[in-house]
Design an enzyme around this catalytic site. Structure first.
Site, PDB file in Angstrom:
ATOM      1  N   GLY B  17       0.799  -1.223   0.000  1.00 56.95           N
ATOM      2  CA  GLY B  17       0.000   0.000   0.000  1.00 56.95           C
ATOM      3  C   GLY B  17       0.829   1.269   0.000  1.00 56.95           C
ATOM      4  O   GLY B  17       1.724   1.435   0.826  1.00 56.95           O
ATOM      5  N   GLU B 176     -18.135  17.721   3.746  1.00 60.95           N
ATOM      6  CA  GLU B 176     -17.432  18.459   2.696  1.00 60.95           C
ATOM      7  C   GLU B 176     -18.116  18.265   1.343  1.00 60.95           C
ATOM      8  O   GLU B 176     -18.255  19.205   0.555  1.00 60.95           O
ATOM      9  CB  GLU B 176     -15.958  18.038   2.661  1.00 60.95           C
TER      10      GLU B 176
END
Lengths: 434, 434
Positions: B17, B176
């Site tokens: 990752g 948001e």
């Protein structure tokens, strides 16, 4: 003339296509006593001259695309529909679209051109075209994916295939793509892939005619070839592709090149919509128009730009398929349509050729301005300035400028991202271009 | 400890990752006597905190993605492979990937988290998640496509469905997204779609707990809700989604909302790779680790960031799933691994909470710094500054900055482009996230 008036008294002009030509005609009709309806399968205008920089990781796609609705914000007589036009029915003055039938008083075909594979299904399936933003993004993904694969490939023949890049077609697109790929290899990839021997990455440019940059001056053709070869591109002119099966490319000089990366920029053809009689379609799949861009045999259908073929003494095969022709024809046709609506005589189109140019790499471009030809860093600045100015929108100009400045000083490319992996098997003819 | 030495004498640390945690640990290991191999299914790092701006047409995707190879350019002990990890085999110290088996001496799981649909296949199929760049781009396309459709839809119920936007989950992402959609409606869409009555466009924010911005201070929760409601967002707290069939959303307060646009930001779950024993996986699909981020029961497997659950007295359910935790754990683990390799005692991890923040719209944000809470334009500047600074790469910073400045003064969004149309039917679980 045959004319079906729409509900309001103002005549309705339907423009198919939001490219360079479509935008100019619609803009010029602002505030006039007409209704303008633009149809496009994309909701954005594509700045095609910079697609090659998207494909080679130099620019984000969004910086060369501009929302069509935004261009005409506040233009009260303008409407946009995001739809695919399937057919024209001239007898009834309607176009059939994916959102139903739409009537017109005047129809403007500004559909532009698509990649020409000259009838080869094999080439269409296996090579990568670059006429739309999704195609440029597919190309970007494919190039980067093949480099990742090359890194772990043990079989030398397969590895060579992953690292050989062949660009077919030496027009401006092919030359710019070859130059850009070469710079990517020379400046960026060795750092990105320290384990890969970048001398194994070959870039071929294959052109059927005797010179690259066919429409430009002999001097520019020569200069461009010299620069390409200095940078390390293997240029083959008077060479045609015979076949390509996805692995092996056979060319007319007897060479066989193993390559998983064959980029097709060998030709374009007009994007003609069903309903235009076959006898109006000539060389390059263009529609024959008279000197006012009216499609031969029709009273209220016009074609401009790449899809139109206006044969004149200076241009026996029609005008070149470049943005300025489309833009000038668009502006001219707007004026003519207003004249026709007011029962005045339309005027014949005359193309003002501002010259042509191509860029090969940093500080390297060729420019033809009439009889004047120049190259090098000054030509390169002119190329950049003209392209920046032609880009639609301040934000796009600013973002492209930031990228160029940054790339110039860092010798780097910012967007070598595999955002949607390319998978030829998963792609259908339907999804490939979208 | 069990340890299979690789070919060289240096121990091999495999990091799965390239998110905030993975990047930090790999950077900290630069120049050390270890071999670092990073595996990621994408060739880029994603700056997840700004995905919502990509989804709402404010930023190009390429400006919040950064090529992983480029981050580690010149780091000699670093290698990257663009591959999917399918399984971990701890008994043999190998991971099974799409490009074969890879051995490790130390394994670091930095896989982050994925959207949590809490087991509902229906919600997974019909709602839109936003954890990756392709998902944000799908969302952007879908929003714009549905507006185009609303324009031509005659049926009022269907039209309402196309214009109703429901955001499920009132954490920072949901807040948001709701704020950004609201600004898009208030400032941009009315100009883009003059034929559409934008008062028909409703934006709902649905949150199961008693407040939005759960992890923030009560003051910030209250302020954020107030701002959202002032802007026109319909906020429902203590409300859960019961079902959604793609058209109709049923919620626990009895409401039925027709909506084609349901955005799912209600939860995340750790992305655990096969091979980690089930008994090590706890709440939120996270892997239990000790105070040095070592996975319980293993000697050489570590987990950091969203996928790790380190239970401490202050954090009885593990640390919050935010970037600073992953970054700090990454840096800390790098130091610990070097200690372990040199037979020193590793040190326990301590989280330094720098505070939290969320932005709701222009000049409007909330910031918690310890016991200090503030809102408004100053909070908004801090939010922008912190996000710009955390973005990887100068080019990305510059492009985002240009976009923000331009948007601020023009009240506009530059990238409302449908570059790849979203088609739920054509999407498979496999292509959706790619």
């Amino acid at each position: 003339m045959t004319k079906t008036l729409s509900s309001t008294a103002f005549p309705k002009i339907v423009i198919i296509g939001g490219g360079f030509g479509g935008i100019e005609i619609a803009k010029k009709l602002k505030g006039k006593e007409v209704k303008v309806l633009m149809l496009d399968r994309h909701n954005y205008h594509t700045f095609q001259p910079l697609l090659y920089q998207v494909a080679t990781g130099g620019l984000e796609a969004d910086s060369i695309a501009f929302p069509l609705r935004k261009i005409f914000k506040g233009q009260k007589n303008f409407t946009f529909r995001n739809t695919e036009v399937k057919q024209i029915v001239p007898e009834r003055n309607v176009v059939v679209t994916s959102i139903g039938e739409i009537s017109y008083d005047y129809l403007v075909l500004a559909t532009g051109s698509d990649t020409n594979f000259f009838g080869s299904k094999e080439l269409e399936h296996y090579t990568m075209p670059m006429k739309t933003i999704p195609e440029a993004l597919n190309l970007r993904s494919m190039i980067l994916q093949n480099l990742e694969e090359a890194l772990i490939e043990k079989d030398p023949v397969k590895k060579a295939g992953l690292l050989n890049f062949v660009i077919v077609g030496g027009g401006p697109t092919g030359v710019e793509l070859a130059g850009s790929l070469c710079e990517l290899r020379n400046h960026v990839l060795q750092k990105d892939y320290p384990e890969l021997d970048m001398s194994l990455m070959n870039i071929y440019l294959i052109e059927g005619s005797p010179a690259v940059l066919g429409p430009m001056s002999e001097k520019s053709q020569h200069d461009a070839r010299e620069v390409l070869e200095t940078m390390g591109v293997k240029v083959f002119t008077q060479t045609r592709v015979l076949s390509y099966d996805g692995d092996k490319l056979s060319v007319s000089d007897g060479q066989e090149i193993y390559s998983e990366n064959v980029l097709w920029s060998a030709g374009v053809m007009g994007e003609v919509i069903d309903g235009i009689p076959k006898d109006k379609i000539v060389r390059g799949n263009r529609i024959t128009v008279d000197e006012t861009n009216k499609v031969t045999g029709f009273d209220n259908i016009y074609a401009i730009g790449d899809v139109a073929s206006m044969v004149m003494s200076e241009y026996p095969q029609g005008h070149p398929g470049v943005a300025p022709v489309a833009q000038q024809q668009g502006r001219h046709l707007a004026k003519n349509l207003l004249k026709i609506i007011n029962n005045q005589q339309p005027e014949p189109f005359e193309y003002f050729d501002k010259g042509s140019m191509a860029t090969i790499g940093r500080n390297r471009a060729v420019v033809d301005l009439g009889k004047v030809h120049f190259k090098g860093i000054f030509a390169w600045f002119i190329w950049m300035f003209v392209h920046l100015m032609t880009l639609v929108g301040f934000r796009n100009k600013a973002v492209v400028f930031v990228n160029w400045i940054w790339s110039y000083f860092s010798y780097d490319r910012g967007t070598r991202l595999i955002i949607r992996p390319f998978n030829r098997k998963l792609m259908t003819e339907d999804t490939k271009n979208k």
